[in-house]
Motif scaffolding. Structure first.
Motif, PDB file in Angstrom:
ATOM      1  N   VAL A  30      -5.171   7.864 -21.171  1.00  0.00           N
ATOM      2  CA  VAL A  30      -3.462   7.106 -20.424  1.00  0.00           C
ATOM      3  C   VAL A  30      -2.161   6.917 -22.459  1.00  0.00           C
ATOM      4  CG1 VAL A  30      -1.041   6.567 -19.492  1.00  0.00           C
ATOM      5  CG2 VAL A  30      -3.498   7.209 -18.753  1.00  0.00           C
ATOM      6  N   GLY A  31      -1.235   7.053 -22.252  1.00  0.00           N
ATOM      7  CA  GLY A  31      -0.490   6.112 -23.684  1.00  0.00           C
ATOM      8  C   GLY A  31       1.000   5.876 -23.278  1.00  0.00           C
ATOM      9  N   LEU A  50      -7.334   0.927 -16.776  1.00  0.00           N
ATOM     10  CA  LEU A  50      -8.494   1.876 -17.855  1.00  0.00           C
ATOM     11  C   LEU A  50      -8.584   1.217 -18.433  1.00  0.00           C
ATOM     12  CD1 LEU A  50      -5.863   4.604 -17.987  1.00  0.00           C
ATOM     13  CD2 LEU A  50      -7.285   4.729 -16.968  1.00  0.00           C
ATOM     14  N   LYS A  51      -8.406  -0.076 -19.372  1.00  0.00           N
ATOM     15  CA  LYS A  51      -8.921  -0.508 -20.378  1.00  0.00           C
ATOM     16  C   LYS A  51      -8.485  -0.134 -21.357  1.00  0.00           C
ATOM     17  CE  LYS A  51     -10.752  -4.103 -16.987  1.00  0.00           C
ATOM     18  NZ  LYS A  51      -9.407  -4.943 -17.421  1.00  0.00           N
ATOM     19  N   GLU A  52      -9.896   0.356 -22.322  1.00  0.00           N
ATOM     20  CA  GLU A  52     -10.378   1.209 -23.819  1.00  0.00           C
ATOM     21  C   GLU A  52      -9.128   2.727 -23.455  1.00  0.00           C
ATOM     22  OE1 GLU A  52     -13.801   1.946 -21.689  1.00  0.00           O
ATOM     23  OE2 GLU A  52     -12.807   0.534 -21.802  1.00  0.00           O
ATOM     24  N   ASP A  53      -9.134   2.712 -22.278  1.00  0.00           N
ATOM     25  CA  ASP A  53      -8.645   3.894 -22.249  1.00  0.00           C
ATOM     26  C   ASP A  53      -6.777   4.265 -22.118  1.00  0.00           C
ATOM     27  OD1 ASP A  53     -11.270   5.565 -21.697  1.00  0.00           O
ATOM     28  OD2 ASP A  53     -11.384   5.361 -19.999  1.00  0.00           O
ATOM     29  N   PHE A  54      -5.985   3.445 -21.859  1.00  0.00           N
ATOM     30  CA  PHE A  54      -4.998   3.419 -22.094  1.00  0.00           C
ATOM     31  C   PHE A  54      -4.761   2.754 -24.082  1.00  0.00           C
ATOM     32  CE2 PHE A  54      -1.673  -0.425 -22.409  1.00  0.00           C
ATOM     33  CZ  PHE A  54      -0.705   1.059 -22.043  1.00  0.00           C
ATOM     34  N   HIS A  79      -3.149  -8.783 -24.269  1.00  0.00           N
ATOM     35  CA  HIS A  79      -3.655  -8.767 -25.349  1.00  0.00           C
ATOM     36  C   HIS A  79      -4.058  -7.358 -25.166  1.00  0.00           C
ATOM     37  CE1 HIS A  79      -4.599 -12.404 -27.780  1.00  0.00           C
ATOM     38  NE2 HIS A  79      -4.457 -12.640 -26.462  1.00  0.00           N
ATOM     39  N   PHE A  80      -3.032  -6.253 -25.356  1.00  0.00           N
ATOM     40  CA  PHE A  80      -2.709  -5.173 -25.424  1.00  0.00           C
ATOM     41  C   PHE A  80      -3.383  -4.216 -26.179  1.00  0.00           C
ATOM     42  CE2 PHE A  80       1.064  -5.546 -22.620  1.00  0.00           C
ATOM     43  CZ  PHE A  80       0.426  -5.168 -21.821  1.00  0.00           C
ATOM     44  N   PRO A  81      -4.163  -3.142 -26.549  1.00  0.00           N
ATOM     45  CA  PRO A  81      -4.668  -2.076 -27.151  1.00  0.00           C
ATOM     46  C   PRO A  81      -2.889  -1.456 -27.696  1.00  0.00           C
ATOM     47  CG  PRO A  81      -5.311  -1.642 -25.125  1.00  0.00           C
ATOM     48  CD  PRO A  81      -4.388  -2.152 -25.396  1.00  0.00           C
ATOM     49  N   TYR A  82      -3.210  -1.489 -29.195  1.00  0.00           N
ATOM     50  CA  TYR A  82      -2.247  -0.545 -30.204  1.00  0.00           C
ATOM     51  C   TYR A  82      -2.803   0.416 -31.012  1.00  0.00           C
ATOM     52  CZ  TYR A  82       0.228  -4.600 -28.191  1.00  0.00           C
ATOM     53  OH  TYR A  82       1.191  -5.886 -27.561  1.00  0.00           O
TER      54      TYR A  82
END
Length: 326
Positions: A30-31, A50-54, A79-82
């Protein structure tokens, strides 16, 4: 014997349902593009589940800015993943930008969109899905409404008390499967949701609310608290909604007086210090989404020969405010 066969059939159906649900949820990537009041609020829910799946989709400049400054969600650093470049296509993609950045967002997400990617617009109004479908004619676009939250995004920080809900539904039969996937995702991420069969009417209903709430708060420099108490501002909130109701009815969209009153119940529990997106835009010296509200309804009203003096006045006030924001 017959009873035993029925029991086995029921068990098989149950197991298939469980397996289908697990596949739908665990394997979904998901993004979100747009880390504002809406994007960050629901981004928190998806990230936790979702952790790394987002991921948030950003350009290189925003990634540098976002990763060099702490982001606070209700006072807690997150700390969101971008992602700037797509590693693979996403299963579901939410557009949560402002309307002014919508056209750019449509192109920016292209590397992340595969043939099976479900696209959802979190923008207000009734037109963004049509623009999205025109850009991605082969993809499934699910009409979506976000409402009931009281999130405020200012200075790299989002605060909220209410998660609100995501309202969605299939406008066409071929969108039902995508809606099943979204429902599974929302359940996994603990995102409050409501699946409806009359999504177009629901979008007009939300548009009615926004034409009152967003525009009155923006035009008169107030928060939710200014509309929660009886007085001139609450009267304007009501009058603006009634004008939208008249336009909707002329177009065959039935918005009832009960729908109008129900929005007062939605407003009551919101933080009195909170403010809608249009008021937040003005505080941040950004161009507002006026085009999605009076900018959409007033031209339709003129075509239908319906007078909308309140909506016109609110638009003029907001345009005057925008003219001195630079």
């Amino acid at each position: 014997m017959r009873k035993e066969l029925l029991n086995k059939a029921n068990l098989a159906w149950l197991l298939l349902s469980i397996v289908s649900f697990v596949v739908l949820t665990i394997l979904m990537k998901v993004g979100i593009i747009g880390r504002g009041a809406i994007g960050s609020l629901y981004g928190m829910q998806f990230y936790q589940a979702l952790k790394e799946d987002f991921c948030f989709i950003v350009d290189a400049q925003r990634k540098k800015q976002y990763t060099s400054q702490p982001f606070l969600c209700n006072g807690k650093e997150v700390h969101f993943p971008y992602q700037v470049e797509a590693k693979e296509s996403l299963d579901v993609l939410f557009i949560a930008t402002k309307f002014g950045g919508f056209s750019q967002a449509i192109e920016q997400i292209r590397p992340f969109v595969g043939e099976n990617t479900i696209l959802c617009s979190c923008l207000n109004g009734i037109s963004s899905e049509d623009l999205l479908q025109a850009a991605y004619p082969e993809n499934t676009i699910v009409r979506t409404i976000v409402q009931g939250m009281d999130s405020t995004y200012l200075n790299q920080s989002v605060t909220y008390h209410l998660l609100g809900e995501i309202v969605f539904g299939a406008q066409k039969e071929k969108e039902e499967k995508a809606c099943d996937q979204l429902e599974a995702l929302f359940q996994q991420a603990k995102v409050p949701y409501r699946r409806v069969t009359d999504i177009v009417r629901q979008q007009w209903n939300k548009l009615m609310f926004n034409c009152g709430l967003n525009q009155v708060c923006a035009a008169f420099y107030t928060t939710y608290g200014g509309l929660q108490v009886p007085g001139p501002l609450q009267d304007l909130f009501f009058a603006a909604m009634k004008e939208v109701q008249m336009v909707a009815r002329k177009k065959g969209i039935v918005l009832t007086d009960e729908d109008v009153q129900a929005w007062f119940d939605v407003l009551k529990p919101m933080s009195s210090e909170g403010m809608p997106s249009m008021r937040q835009d003005i505080l941040s010296k950004r161009k507002t989404e006026l085009a999605l509200f009076s900018g959409t309804v007033v031209p339709l009203a003129k075509q239908l020969d319906i007078k909308t003096p309140v909506l016109i006045d609110l638009a003029k006030r907001i345009e005057a405010i925008e003219s001195v924001l630079e």
